[in-house]
Write an enzyme that holds these catalytic residues in place. Structure first.
Site, PDB file in Angstrom:
ATOM      1  N   GLU A  35      38.732  35.907  68.451  1.00 23.64           N
ATOM      2  CA  GLU A  35      39.791  34.592  68.242  1.00 23.64           C
ATOM      3  C   GLU A  35      39.801  33.797  69.425  1.00 23.64           C
ATOM      4  O   GLU A  35      39.821  34.497  70.586  1.00 23.64           O
ATOM      5  CB  GLU A  35      41.227  35.152  67.854  1.00 23.64           C
ATOM      6  CG  GLU A  35      42.034  34.087  66.816  1.00 23.64           C
ATOM      7  CD  GLU A  35      41.133  33.923  65.464  1.00 23.64           C
ATOM      8  OE1 GLU A  35      40.185  33.254  65.545  1.00 23.64           O
ATOM      9  OE2 GLU A  35      41.488  34.588  64.550  1.00 23.64           O
ATOM     10  N   HIS A  36      39.864  32.799  69.610  1.00 26.14           N
ATOM     11  CA  HIS A  36      39.705  31.920  70.900  1.00 26.14           C
ATOM     12  C   HIS A  36      38.617  32.312  71.813  1.00 26.14           C
ATOM     13  O   HIS A  36      38.703  32.241  72.945  1.00 26.14           O
ATOM     14  CB  HIS A  36      41.079  32.035  71.629  1.00 26.14           C
ATOM     15  CG  HIS A  36      42.096  31.245  70.777  1.00 26.14           C
ATOM     16  ND1 HIS A  36      42.199  29.892  70.852  1.00 26.14           N
ATOM     17  CD2 HIS A  36      43.019  31.393  70.088  1.00 26.14           C
ATOM     18  CE1 HIS A  36      43.305  29.295  70.174  1.00 26.14           C
ATOM     19  NE2 HIS A  36      43.787  30.340  69.592  1.00 26.14           N
ATOM     20  N   SER A  69      42.645   9.887  50.092  1.00 25.77           N
ATOM     21  CA  SER A  69      42.897  11.315  50.230  1.00 25.77           C
ATOM     22  C   SER A  69      44.078  11.485  49.264  1.00 25.77           C
ATOM     23  O   SER A  69      45.005  10.750  49.253  1.00 25.77           O
ATOM     24  CB  SER A  69      43.428  11.872  51.604  1.00 25.77           C
ATOM     25  OG  SER A  69      44.368  12.974  51.600  1.00 25.77           O
ATOM     26  N   GLY A 123      47.336  23.269  57.649  1.00 25.37           N
ATOM     27  CA  GLY A 123      48.384  23.628  58.565  1.00 25.37           C
ATOM     28  C   GLY A 123      48.489  25.232  58.677  1.00 25.37           C
ATOM     29  O   GLY A 123      49.298  25.961  59.278  1.00 25.37           O
ATOM     30  N   LEU A 126      43.646  28.061  57.973  1.00 25.17           N
ATOM     31  CA  LEU A 126      42.534  28.151  57.181  1.00 25.17           C
ATOM     32  C   LEU A 126      41.520  27.197  57.414  1.00 25.17           C
ATOM     33  O   LEU A 126      40.402  27.115  56.618  1.00 25.17           O
ATOM     34  CB  LEU A 126      42.797  28.357  55.741  1.00 25.17           C
ATOM     35  CG  LEU A 126      43.933  29.379  55.668  1.00 25.17           C
ATOM     36  CD1 LEU A 126      44.357  29.716  54.037  1.00 25.17           C
ATOM     37  CD2 LEU A 126      43.471  30.820  56.116  1.00 25.17           C
ATOM     38  N   SER A 127      41.663  26.339  58.342  1.00 21.66           N
ATOM     39  CA  SER A 127      40.570  25.184  58.678  1.00 21.66           C
ATOM     40  C   SER A 127      40.281  24.348  57.593  1.00 21.66           C
ATOM     41  O   SER A 127      39.079  23.862  57.321  1.00 21.66           O
ATOM     42  CB  SER A 127      39.292  25.917  58.943  1.00 21.66           C
ATOM     43  OG  SER A 127      39.150  25.993  60.370  1.00 21.66           O
ATOM     44  N   SER A 129      40.817  21.298  58.178  1.00 21.95           N
ATOM     45  CA  SER A 129      40.258  19.992  58.774  1.00 21.95           C
ATOM     46  C   SER A 129      38.815  20.220  59.023  1.00 21.95           C
ATOM     47  O   SER A 129      38.020  19.186  58.700  1.00 21.95           O
ATOM     48  CB  SER A 129      40.832  19.772  60.242  1.00 21.95           C
ATOM     49  OG  SER A 129      40.929  20.897  61.101  1.00 21.95           O
ATOM     50  N   GLU A 161      35.136  16.046  66.202  1.00 22.56           N
ATOM     51  CA  GLU A 161      36.297  16.424  66.113  1.00 22.56           C
ATOM     52  C   GLU A 161      37.142  16.596  67.552  1.00 22.56           C
ATOM     53  O   GLU A 161      38.161  16.180  67.911  1.00 22.56           O
ATOM     54  CB  GLU A 161      37.098  18.000  65.629  1.00 22.56           C
ATOM     55  CG  GLU A 161      38.297  18.308  65.650  1.00 22.56           C
ATOM     56  CD  GLU A 161      38.730  19.376  64.739  1.00 22.56           C
ATOM     57  OE1 GLU A 161      37.852  19.437  63.525  1.00 22.56           O
ATOM     58  OE2 GLU A 161      39.775  20.016  64.897  1.00 22.56           O
ATOM     59  N   ASP A 173      34.703  27.311  62.937  1.00 26.45           N
ATOM     60  CA  ASP A 173      35.181  26.547  61.640  1.00 26.45           C
ATOM     61  C   ASP A 173      34.030  25.610  61.182  1.00 26.45           C
ATOM     62  O   ASP A 173      33.876  26.036  59.730  1.00 26.45           O
ATOM     63  CB  ASP A 173      36.386  26.026  61.881  1.00 26.45           C
ATOM     64  CG  ASP A 173      37.509  26.662  62.648  1.00 26.45           C
ATOM     65  OD1 ASP A 173      37.400  27.862  62.910  1.00 26.45           O
ATOM     66  OD2 ASP A 173      38.542  26.019  62.989  1.00 26.45           O
TER      67      ASP A 173
HETATM   68  C1  GLA Z   1      40.745  26.929  65.868  1.00 28.90           C
HETATM   69  C2  GLA Z   1      39.289  26.226  66.410  1.00 28.90           C
HETATM   70  C3  GLA Z   1      38.279  27.200  66.372  1.00 28.90           C
HETATM   71  C4  GLA Z   1      38.559  28.500  67.077  1.00 28.90           C
HETATM   72  C5  GLA Z   1      40.144  28.898  66.558  1.00 28.90           C
HETATM   73  C6  GLA Z   1      40.622  30.111  67.376  1.00 28.90           C
HETATM   74  O1  GLA Z   1      40.417  27.367  64.440  1.00 28.90           O
HETATM   75  O2  GLA Z   1      39.131  25.177  65.587  1.00 28.90           O
HETATM   76  O3  GLA Z   1      37.367  26.456  67.026  1.00 28.90           O
HETATM   77  O4  GLA Z   1      38.730  28.157  68.602  1.00 28.90           O
HETATM   78  O5  GLA Z   1      41.213  28.076  66.409  1.00 28.90           O
HETATM   79  O6  GLA Z   1      39.523  31.110  67.310  1.00 28.90           O
END
Ligand code: GLA
Length: 387
Positions: A35-36, A69, A123, A126-127, A129, A161, A173
């Site tokens: 993560e990150h 949408s 939000g 779970l991505s 976007s 993005e 993502d």
């Molecule tokens: C969001 C970002 C990803 C990633 C995560 C953290 O989902 O879109 O690119 O950096 O945070 O791991």
């Protein structure tokens, strides 16, 4: 079989645009660990969810792009040839940004009518976007007769993005929404953008616990973390040869030059360097069928995200703390950007149902909020909805 979402989407498309659409679908994601670290050229371990965003689309004869949408109940129209497109600061930027950056990458897009909807909570980390971007991008390319290179599409969606929406996200993502393989997670090298499959042991389940917390200001906090990582790289690259990202720094090197950066920047870097190592070790553990080891690394990941990277929040910490007291858990951690959304839990398969029930009860009793709990079955990446 056509699902209810697909039927409703087709009906909404006909109502708005008076003809029949083609349907495409892009998944949201989970991330086991890593993560990150994607924007630090590190390694991540995502898989696609079986929750998605669908895009219903039909070409137009002119150069207009009209997007609706269902969730936002709004139609927004743009000219694809607008010489100076400006973001509106809302959901439509994700779609329009992708169209703009596909064209800048040399694709000739046809005008189109587009309706988007899905079953991915917005939000929740779970991505949604990225799934919005990827479903729209894939749909636009397909109706324009262009060949889709999935890695290329992921990179273009990320660029949109970063540069049009203003969120400096990494590529994880978008990559997994484009390139996921059903039934597996992927170990993705965010520098080379190559990946390999990681099988999920049939004796384990991946359980998501949604805190239902949706905190504001995540984009600012996210971009600030990214700047801290860049500060760490700037400090280290003058002392160590060949450092262009935190991926290039070992733990020993970071310790040695800890004094070359402010304390906060050092702690951010310590998370990233540690997390990249944990992700590689988790991949090796899963290869060897060692679920205990993988779970232990997930626990460490959470603690580091909470203490060093400071992207957790009270609700996520509570959810993780509860999970660690429930039998059958191998490991639990916050997932995604942070500040709300879901935790991911690696759980013994035979105890997964009892785990889910117990988590819902504990969290509800403590907060009064009923969390959504779901078991993830890794699905495929973007494609036509009728596969
Ligand atoms: C969001 C970002 C990803 C990633 C995560 C953290 O989902 O879109 O690119 O950096 O945070 O791991």
């Amino acid at each position: 079989m056509v699902s209810k979402i697909e039927r409703d989407l087709i009906a909404a498309f006909r109502q708005s645009f008076e003809r029949a659409p083609r349907l495409f679908r892009a998944p949201g994601r989970i991330n086991l660990i890593g993560e990150h670290v994607d924007y630090n050229d590190g390694f991540v371990m995502p898989a696609a969810l079986d929750l998605s965003i669908w895009a219903a689309i039909a070409p137009r004869q002119d150069r207009r792009l009209r997007i609706r949408s269902l969730a936002m109940d709004e139609v927004v129209a743009f000219d694809l040839d607008d010489a100076d497109p400006q973001p509106r600061g809302d959901w439509s930027d994700y779609v329009r940004g992708v169209a703009i950056f596909l064209q800048r990458a040399g694709y000739e897009l046809s005008g189109a009518d587009l309706v988007l909807d899905g079953n991915l909570p917005i939000g929740a980390g779970l991505s949604a976007s990225a799934a919005f971007e990827v479903s729209a991008g894939f749909a636009l390319l397909t109706i324009s007769g262009a060949e889709v290179d999935r890695v290329e599409l992921a990179k273009i969606c990320q660029r949109a993005e970063n540069q049009f929406v203003g969120m400096r996200c990494g590529v994880m993502d978008q990559y997994i929404s484009c390139c996921a393989v059903a039934g597996s997670a992927l170990l993705l090298d965010c520098r080379s953008l190559t990946s390999r499959k990681i099988a999920i042991d049939p004796d384990a389940r991946l359980v998501l616990c949604d805190t239902m917390a949706r905190h504001q200001l995540t984009n600012d906090a996210y971009n600030a973390r990214r700047e801290d990582c860049e500060r760490a790289v700037a400090a280290l690259s003058t002392r160590i040869a060949g450092v262009s990202a935190l991926r290039d720094v070992t733990y020993a090197q970071l310790m040695r030059y800890a004094d070359s950066m402010p304390e906060r920047v050092f702690r951010r870097a310590r998370h990233v360097v540690g997390e990249i190592d944990r992700t590689l070790r988790a991949a090796a553990a899963l290869d060897a069928g060692d679920l205990e080891e993988c779970g232990g690394l997930m626990n460490l990941s959470h603690d580091s995200l909470r203490d060093d990277y400071q992207v957790s929040c009270a609700e996520l910490d509570l959810m993780v703390e509860f999970a660690r007291g429930v039998p059958g858990l191998y490991g639990a951690r916050m997932m995604g950007g942070g500040f709300g959304g879901c935790t991911i839990n690696l759980v013994e398969a035979t105890r997964a149902e009892a785990f889910a029930q117990s988590m819902a009860e504990r969290y509800r009793a403590a907060t009064g909020v009923t969390p959504a709990i779901l078991t993830c079955v890794p699905g495929p990446g973007v494609g036509p909805a009728d596969r």
